[in-house]
Enzyme design. Structure first.
Site, PDB file in Angstrom:
ATOM      1  N   TYR A  46      20.247   8.336  39.131  1.00 42.14           N
ATOM      2  CA  TYR A  46      21.544   9.005  39.279  1.00 42.14           C
ATOM      3  C   TYR A  46      22.141   9.346  37.922  1.00 42.14           C
ATOM      4  O   TYR A  46      22.139   8.531  36.992  1.00 42.14           O
ATOM      5  CB  TYR A  46      22.496   8.109  40.070  1.00 42.14           C
ATOM      6  CG  TYR A  46      23.763   8.796  40.498  1.00 42.14           C
ATOM      7  CD1 TYR A  46      23.712   9.945  41.274  1.00 42.14           C
ATOM      8  CD2 TYR A  46      25.010   8.298  40.128  1.00 42.14           C
ATOM      9  CE1 TYR A  46      24.873  10.592  41.676  1.00 42.14           C
ATOM     10  CE2 TYR A  46      26.174   8.931  40.537  1.00 42.14           C
ATOM     11  CZ  TYR A  46      26.097  10.070  41.305  1.00 42.14           C
ATOM     12  OH  TYR A  46      27.248  10.709  41.696  1.00 42.14           O
ATOM     13  N   ARG A  98      25.309  10.390  36.970  1.00 43.07           N
ATOM     14  CA  ARG A  98      26.722  10.195  36.626  1.00 43.07           C
ATOM     15  C   ARG A  98      26.969   8.700  36.482  1.00 43.07           C
ATOM     16  O   ARG A  98      27.178   7.998  37.458  1.00 43.07           O
ATOM     17  CB  ARG A  98      27.643  10.804  37.689  1.00 43.07           C
ATOM     18  CG  ARG A  98      27.550  12.326  37.709  1.00 43.07           C
ATOM     19  CD  ARG A  98      28.506  12.964  38.689  1.00 43.07           C
ATOM     20  NE  ARG A  98      28.362  14.407  38.641  1.00 43.07           N
ATOM     21  CZ  ARG A  98      27.520  15.098  39.396  1.00 43.07           C
ATOM     22  NH1 ARG A  98      26.752  14.471  40.281  1.00 43.07           N
ATOM     23  NH2 ARG A  98      27.436  16.408  39.283  1.00 43.07           N
ATOM     24  N   GLU A 133      33.227   8.874  43.712  1.00 40.45           N
ATOM     25  CA  GLU A 133      33.329  10.103  44.500  1.00 40.45           C
ATOM     26  C   GLU A 133      32.446  10.034  45.740  1.00 40.45           C
ATOM     27  O   GLU A 133      32.822  10.507  46.811  1.00 40.45           O
ATOM     28  CB  GLU A 133      32.944  11.307  43.630  1.00 40.45           C
ATOM     29  CG  GLU A 133      33.870  11.529  42.434  1.00 40.45           C
ATOM     30  CD  GLU A 133      35.302  11.756  42.848  1.00 40.45           C
ATOM     31  OE1 GLU A 133      35.538  12.389  43.894  1.00 40.45           O
ATOM     32  OE2 GLU A 133      36.203  11.287  42.139  1.00 40.45           O
ATOM     33  N   ASP A 187      26.515   9.540  47.358  1.00 46.80           N
ATOM     34  CA  ASP A 187      26.165   9.060  46.015  1.00 46.80           C
ATOM     35  C   ASP A 187      26.829   7.724  45.676  1.00 46.80           C
ATOM     36  O   ASP A 187      27.896   7.391  46.202  1.00 46.80           O
ATOM     37  CB  ASP A 187      26.557  10.115  44.983  1.00 46.80           C
ATOM     38  CG  ASP A 187      25.591  11.286  44.972  1.00 46.80           C
ATOM     39  OD1 ASP A 187      24.500  11.152  45.560  1.00 46.80           O
ATOM     40  OD2 ASP A 187      25.922  12.333  44.386  1.00 46.80           O
TER      41      ASP A 187
END
Length: 912
Positions: free
Chosen positions: A304, A306, A84, A80
């Site tokens: 996405y 986040r 993270e 991603d």
């Protein structure tokens, strides 16, 4: 062969369809390694060397990835596009390098895409890059900070405050927000106030509502009319008066649309409009992002999820504006391209907002392909995105000032307000949900109550118009305390303060509930006594580390590391120097000193004022001892008398002084069979019933706990005798001629017959259930699969919800009713349904996330037993980054800390 590594199986399945046979797409299933949950995983004295271990649940995955890349010409790390995801790529490359799984000529590329669509994937593959080193270092710093706080502060809690489970960098600050709000509510004192409202009539017999706003030229504040006498005097003064319009002010107002969603605003609006928790919202969004089968083609429906960003790429903006023109009309398209900037403090990610990957894919086009919750969230995202480029709403606001001469000679001023939507603009499609307004005010300050008056439509009014009063109303009101936080409002507050990140909001909430620091009732966060104790301890001895500015300041430093403007180990050194000094200061602090400090800080909560001037800490039993917090390593905190053992008075932490009087020591009457008094008493585990007093130390009077759902303060003699009569004989089974017994157990009310247990609905039923009903329940239980351990365990599990086939692995996913509550089951992997979540409301996305988390923790099928995973050390020049969640994309908790003492034995680590 080119090997592409992504995070989830669903994403791998979708991308596989876009790429040719020369590509093999495999999933890492989130993070593959983490800092083990034991001392020494981060070594401050060795320049913060970090020791990593592959999670037990990931060892098979790592082996499969290592085998796949051995013959690969190119390895493409496509995790991603956030901190993270960068970390996961770094960990994977580091592990593969250590295993020597990569050939010398194998090319390594890092690609990132914001949407799982064919176009986005192909564009990303055409623009590979290297792993973002500063982003990795920011991850390492965050992970080290979370570990050092958790594994240094939590043991201090265990020693000084037995029963506490953990503390953490972000978790504790979020908990402080909830506890501070609760304390604010407890301190709040209600004030009475009155308002005067007139229902007036125009010459054309149209109604006008107006509120009194001034007396003799002085503007009224909210609390100025304090009592009924004053209100009725004003009412009498203006009734049947000559009401005259002295001015009418009309002004045009434009209301602009909201920016498209980022993570926090999506969680907030999904909570307000759909009733979703933050975790539920992210699980559903994850599925929409990774890919859904639409008419035989699997594609990601949203970008996405986040992100801190609210920008949208130009080509998508053009598509959105085209949709508005087609679906509504060109008039509804904003006359210029709207550009938005985030207002979030410390916003860091340069990602797009959350939007549909194809704005032209309307909700109606995908309705039949989505589950109910998926459709609701997609529709919310689609509407917000489209509305963000729509024209403003044109609203005409009207304010009429009205005067009347009172019978007391004073002039009184009233105001009527209203508005008319001239052009609805974006309001035709979308309006943001509203948080609970604060219905309380500080003395001397006004609030916004009455704003809803502006939504009224006023009839035509002109200066000089005379109005007739139809009714004058004097209404009583009371100021209200601030509302408790909901998940939505807490996320909003954390974002305003710069605490946490989009990837951590949901997991922070979940941690607070799982640790039993807060509970959720009617979608409100209520701190448990355990949570309040922890926060009181931290505020007493580690105040600096639960200050909002300190936590936000650390986030700012992590952002500077991400931007390559600050050295990550310098941040760790500065933090560790001050933190260890603070720990050393309380090293020799006795538990008694801690408890006395907590007595003072929690005094208003645990020792509330009795209202009669007496000492709130006076023992109600012996009269001479003082009440104090007591700590039991086994049972946690409770209130006890300082004269123990001479006085054995105890009660629960949150029992009030009124509760002591009402439920602590009172007599309900006498048992007609024995003549003994029936008493309500309060112990450390709560209120209970007792038949008579103990005649000696060896005498044990009959007792019964007062179950949940029955108020100890209002329980009567009849109900008490029913409870004390348990266990009771329901009757003789007609087939076996043996008794059926009804009773309350650890897991709730039940009936028992010849070793077979059957649960009953509630406490009322166990007190009243008849023979026919009991026989039916037992027959159904036996038909379901027999007795089992303790008469219950081996029975066939009741299916609470059938979620259908697993979308990627096959096999049924079911929600079952187990001995300890509801759980999800798939392929011999069982995962408990979290507290507060109704089993029947569980979605496929949430079930998959729970199962993945369970597997990550070593649940389900046992991993292959091979040599322990080798430890890897982060060097001064790391080459990638990580994420400490184990689900297909469960967000890493920014606050991963131990919930219990680390085991002495060495073991493979899961989440810290």
């Amino acid at each position: 062969m080119n090997v592409v590594i992504v995070e989830s199986a669903a994403k791998a399945k979708t991308i596989n369809k876009y790429l040719g046979s020369s590509y093999k797409v495999i999933a890492s299933f989130g993070h593959v390694r983490d800092l083990p949950s034991k001392d020494g995983s981060v070594e401050p004295d060795a320049d913060f060397r970090m020791h990593w271990e592959v999670d037990p649940g990931s060892q098979k995955t790592v082996r499969e990835i290592a085998e796949a890349v051995k013959k690969a010409d190119k390895v493409i790390l496509a995790t991603d596009p956030d901190r993270e995801g960068e970390a996961i790529s770094w960990h994977l490359l580091d592990i593969l390098t250590q295993k020597k799984a990569l050939r010398k000529d194998t090319r390594i590329e890092r690609v990132a895409f914001n949407a799982v669509t064919k176009q986005a994937i192909q564009a990303a593959l055409a623009a590979p890059r290297e792993i973002d080193q500063p982003l990795v270092e920011a991850y390492l710093a965050r992970r080290a900070l979370d570990y050092l706080v958790g594994f240094t502060l939590s043991p201090v809690l265990w020693r000084k405050l037995p029963g506490a489970r953990s503390a953490g960098r972000v978790q504790s600050v979020a908990l402080r927000l909830v506890c501070d709000r609760e304390a604010e509510i407890e301190r709040f004192r209600t004030d009475e106030y009155w308002t005067i409202e007139a229902l007036l009539e125009t010459a054309n017999h149209e109604d006008v509502k107006a509120r009194l706003v001034s007396i003799a030229g002085t503007t009224l504040k909210k609390l100025d009319i304090k009592d009924e006498a004053s209100a009725l005097a004003i009412k009498a003064a203006i009734e049947k008066g000559q009401f005259k319009v002295v001015s009418v002010d009309k002004k045009a107002v434009k209301r602009n649309p909201y920016p498209p969603f980022m993570t926090s605003s999506l969680q907030m609006d999904a909570s307000r409009k759909l009733g979703f928790s933050a975790k539920q919202t992210m699980n559903i969004a994850q599925r929409l992002y990774e890919g859904v089968d639409i008419g035989g083609e699997t594609t990601g429906l949203i970008t996405y999820m986040r992100t801190d960003g609210v920008t949208i790429v130009p080509e998508a903006v053009a598509a959105i504006r085209g949709v508005i023109a087609r679906e509504f009309s060109p008039r509804y398209v904003a006359p210029f391209i709207r550009e938005y900037k985030t207002k979030a403090k410390n916003a860091q990610e340069a990602h797009e907002a959350i939007r549909p990957t194809d704005p032209g894919r309307t909700p109606d086009m995908v309705r039949k392909h989505l589950e109910k919750d998926q459709f609701a969230l997609y529709e919310l995202i689609w509407k917000r995105t489209i509305a963000s480029q729509m024209a403003s709403a044109d609203i005409e606001q009207t304010t009429a000032e009205i005067n009347v001469q009172g019978r007391d000679g004073k002039p009184y001023g009233l105001r009527a307000t209203g508005s008319v939507v001239q052009f609805d603009g974006f309001l035709k499609l979308y309006e943001e949900g509203r948080d609970d307004r604060f219905r309380y005010i500080e003395k001397g300050k006004d609030d916004t109550e009455g704003d809803d008056e502006s939504l009224r439509r006023l009839p035509p009014l002109s200066q000089g118009d005379h109005l007739k009063d139809k009714e004058i109303a004097a209404d009583q009101h009371f100021t209200q305390p601030p509302p408790r936080y909901s998940e939505a409002t807490l996320v909003k507050r954390m974002e305003e303060l710069g605490i946490g990140r989009p990837s951590t909001y949901a997991s922070t909430m979940a941690t607070l509930v799982e640790r039993e620091y807060v509970r959720i009732e009617k979608k409100r966060l209520i701190p448990e006594d355990k949570g309040r104790l922890v926060i009181a301890f931290l505020e007493s001895f580690f105040m600096h580390y639960v200050e909002y500015d300190f936590t936000a300041g650390l986030e700012e430093k992590l952002d500077l590391i991400s931007n390559n403007e600050l050295a990550w180990k310098d941040v760790l050194r500065d933090f560790w120097r001050d933190f260890t000094a603070a720990i050393a200061e309380i090293k020799d602090l006795r538990v008694g000193d801690v408890l006395e400090a907590l007595n003072e800080m929690l005094g208003p909560h645990v020792f509330p004022d009795k209202g009669d001037g007496s000492d709130p800490r006076a023992c109600p039993k012996c009269g001479t001892g003082r009440l104090s917090l007591k700590i039991s390593g086994k049972f946690g905190a409770f209130i006890g008398c300082g004269n123990y053992p001479e006085c054995n008075y105890t009660r629960q932490l949150s029992a009030s002084a009124a509760g002591d009087a009402a439920a602590g020591e009172r007599e309900l009457g006498f048992d007609p069979d024995t003549g003994l008094p029936v008493l309500v008493k309060t112990g450390r585990f709560g209120p209970y019933l007792q038949l008579g007093e103990a005649a000696s130390k060896d005498d044990k009077p009959k007792r019964s706990s007062i179950p949940k759902g029955i108020d100890a303060a209002t329980i009567d003699l009849e109900k008490a005798l029913q409870l004390l009569a348990l266990p009771r004989e329901v009757g003789i089974h007609p087939e076996t001629k043996t008794p059926i017994i009804a009773n309350l157990g650890r897991f709730g009310p039940y009936i028992l017959h010849d070793g077979t247990y059957a649960n009953v609905a509630d406490v009322e039923e166990v007190l009243t259930i008849g023979l026919n009903r009991a026989v039916t329940l037992l027959a159904e239980k036996r038909a379901g699969g027999g007795k089992g351990r303790f008469g219950r365990g081996a029975a066939q599990k009741k299916i609470l919800k059938d979620l259908g086939e697993h979308p990627t692995e096959g096999g049924k996913i079911e929600v079952l009713d187990g001995k300890y509550g509801a759980y999800v089951s798939h392929n011999k992997v069982n995962a408990t349904v979290p507290k507060g979540k109704k089993p029947e409301d569980l979605t496929v996305d949430e079930a998959i996330a729970l199962l993945a988390e369970r597997i990550a923790k070593g649940g389900g099928k046992k991993p292959f037993k091979k040599a322990a995973a080798k430890k890897a050390e982060a060097t001064d020049k790391p080459t990638k980054a990580v994420k400490s969640a184990k689900s297909a994309k469960a967000p890493a908790n920014d606050d991963d800390v131990p919930a219990k003492k680390p085991a002495a034995k060495k073991k493979a680590a899961g989440k810290v």
